[in-house]
Design a protein around this motif. Structure first.
Motif, PDB file in Angstrom:
ATOM      1  N   ASN A   1       0.831  -1.208   0.000  1.00 26.86           N
ATOM      2  CA  ASN A   1       0.000   0.000   0.000  1.00 26.86           C
ATOM      3  C   ASN A   1       0.867   1.260   0.000  1.00 26.86           C
ATOM      4  O   ASN A   1       0.568   2.223  -0.716  1.00 26.86           O
ATOM      5  CB  ASN A   1      -0.934   0.011   1.208  1.00 26.86           C
ATOM      6  N   THR A   2       1.926   1.256   0.793  1.00 36.44           N
ATOM      7  CA  THR A   2       2.828   2.406   0.835  1.00 36.44           C
ATOM      8  C   THR A   2       3.470   2.631  -0.526  1.00 36.44           C
ATOM      9  O   THR A   2       3.569   3.773  -0.992  1.00 36.44           O
ATOM     10  CB  THR A   2       3.921   2.190   1.899  1.00 36.44           C
ATOM     11  N   LEU A   3       3.899   1.563  -1.164  1.00 35.29           N
ATOM     12  CA  LEU A   3       4.507   1.661  -2.486  1.00 35.29           C
ATOM     13  C   LEU A   3       3.511   2.216  -3.495  1.00 35.29           C
ATOM     14  O   LEU A   3       3.852   3.077  -4.308  1.00 35.29           O
ATOM     15  CB  LEU A   3       5.020   0.292  -2.930  1.00 35.29           C
ATOM     16  N   GLU A   4       2.278   1.766  -3.437  1.00 41.10           N
ATOM     17  CA  GLU A   4       1.243   2.290  -4.338  1.00 41.10           C
ATOM     18  C   GLU A   4       1.016   3.776  -4.096  1.00 41.10           C
ATOM     19  O   GLU A   4       0.854   4.550  -5.044  1.00 41.10           O
ATOM     20  CB  GLU A   4      -0.070   1.515  -4.158  1.00 41.10           C
ATOM     21  N   GLN A   5       1.016   4.196  -2.841  1.00 40.05           N
ATOM     22  CA  GLN A   5       0.834   5.611  -2.530  1.00 40.05           C
ATOM     23  C   GLN A   5       1.987   6.444  -3.079  1.00 40.05           C
ATOM     24  O   GLN A   5       1.770   7.533  -3.614  1.00 40.05           O
ATOM     25  CB  GLN A   5       0.711   5.811  -1.021  1.00 40.05           C
ATOM     26  N   VAL A   6       3.202   5.929  -2.962  1.00 39.46           N
ATOM     27  CA  VAL A   6       4.362   6.651  -3.491  1.00 39.46           C
ATOM     28  C   VAL A   6       4.265   6.746  -5.009  1.00 39.46           C
ATOM     29  O   VAL A   6       4.527   7.804  -5.591  1.00 39.46           O
ATOM     30  CB  VAL A   6       5.680   5.966  -3.055  1.00 39.46           C
ATOM     31  N   LYS A   7       3.869   5.655  -5.650  1.00 36.67           N
ATOM     32  CA  LYS A   7       3.698   5.673  -7.106  1.00 36.67           C
ATOM     33  C   LYS A   7       2.651   6.704  -7.511  1.00 36.67           C
ATOM     34  O   LYS A   7       2.847   7.471  -8.459  1.00 36.67           O
ATOM     35  CB  LYS A   7       3.269   4.296  -7.616  1.00 36.67           C
ATOM     36  N   GLU A   8       1.513   6.713  -6.789  1.00 36.11           N
ATOM     37  CA  GLU A   8       0.458   7.676  -7.095  1.00 36.11           C
ATOM     38  C   GLU A   8       0.952   9.107  -6.899  1.00 36.11           C
ATOM     39  O   GLU A   8       0.644   9.991  -7.692  1.00 36.11           O
ATOM     40  CB  GLU A   8      -0.763   7.422  -6.214  1.00 36.11           C
ATOM     41  N   ARG A   9       1.721   9.335  -5.845  1.00 39.60           N
ATOM     42  CA  ARG A   9       2.250  10.677  -5.583  1.00 39.60           C
ATOM     43  C   ARG A   9       3.169  11.118  -6.713  1.00 39.60           C
ATOM     44  O   ARG A   9       3.124  12.262  -7.153  1.00 39.60           O
ATOM     45  CB  ARG A   9       2.983  10.686  -4.251  1.00 39.60           C
TER      46      ARG A   9
END
Length: 143
Positions: free
Chosen positions: A51-59
């Motif tokens: 989830n953290t990785l997905e958030q970083v990608k989205e950012r």
């Protein structure tokens, strides 16, 4: 009489063996529960990291989209200044917190801060962001 005594001894030995096997079974069940708890904890950590990785990608996608949007709306001079400022800020956020020259690609555990490059990770004993002890690390591959 002799046969009866031997049968009693066999029964005592069988009882002892049964008790040993029961103790071994209890130990194996406790180990199994322990491994299952560890597996669930690791699974939860993997989900959280994902989830953290997905958030970083989205950012990152949002920042690149914002840069493209500002390019179409703003004039060239202020666009260049804003874009350069945003890029510097984003590079600073993604830079290795030890050397400040390479991008961070190593996630430190258990704090889960993405704050080190591969080269500096070997020298870290604690997280440069929160100073918690490094238990493990994981390299993050950007797609």
């Amino acid at each position: 009489m002799n046969l009866m005594r031997q049968k009693e001894e066999d029964l005592i030995q069988a009882t002892r063996r049964a008790m040993e096997l029961e103790a071994c079974l209890r130990k194996a069940e406790m180990e199994s529960e322990s491994w299952q708890r560890l597996a669930r904890a690791n699974e939860a950590m993997v989900m959280d990291l994902s989830n953290t990785l997905e958030q970083v990608k989205e950012r990152i996608v949002l920042i690149s989209n914002r840069a493209e949007d500002s390019e179409s709306v703003c004039c060239d001079s202020c666009d260049d200044d804003n874009r350069e400022q945003e890029l510097k800020e984003e590079r600073r956020k993604l830079a290795c917190k030890r050397c400040n020259s390479r991008n961070s690609c190593v996630l430190l555990l258990p704090c889960r801060h993405l704050c080190s490059c591969k080269q500096c990770e070997a020298f870290l004993v604690s997280c440069p962001v929160c100073n918690s002890a490094k238990v493990a690390s994981m390299e993050v591959f950007w797609f």
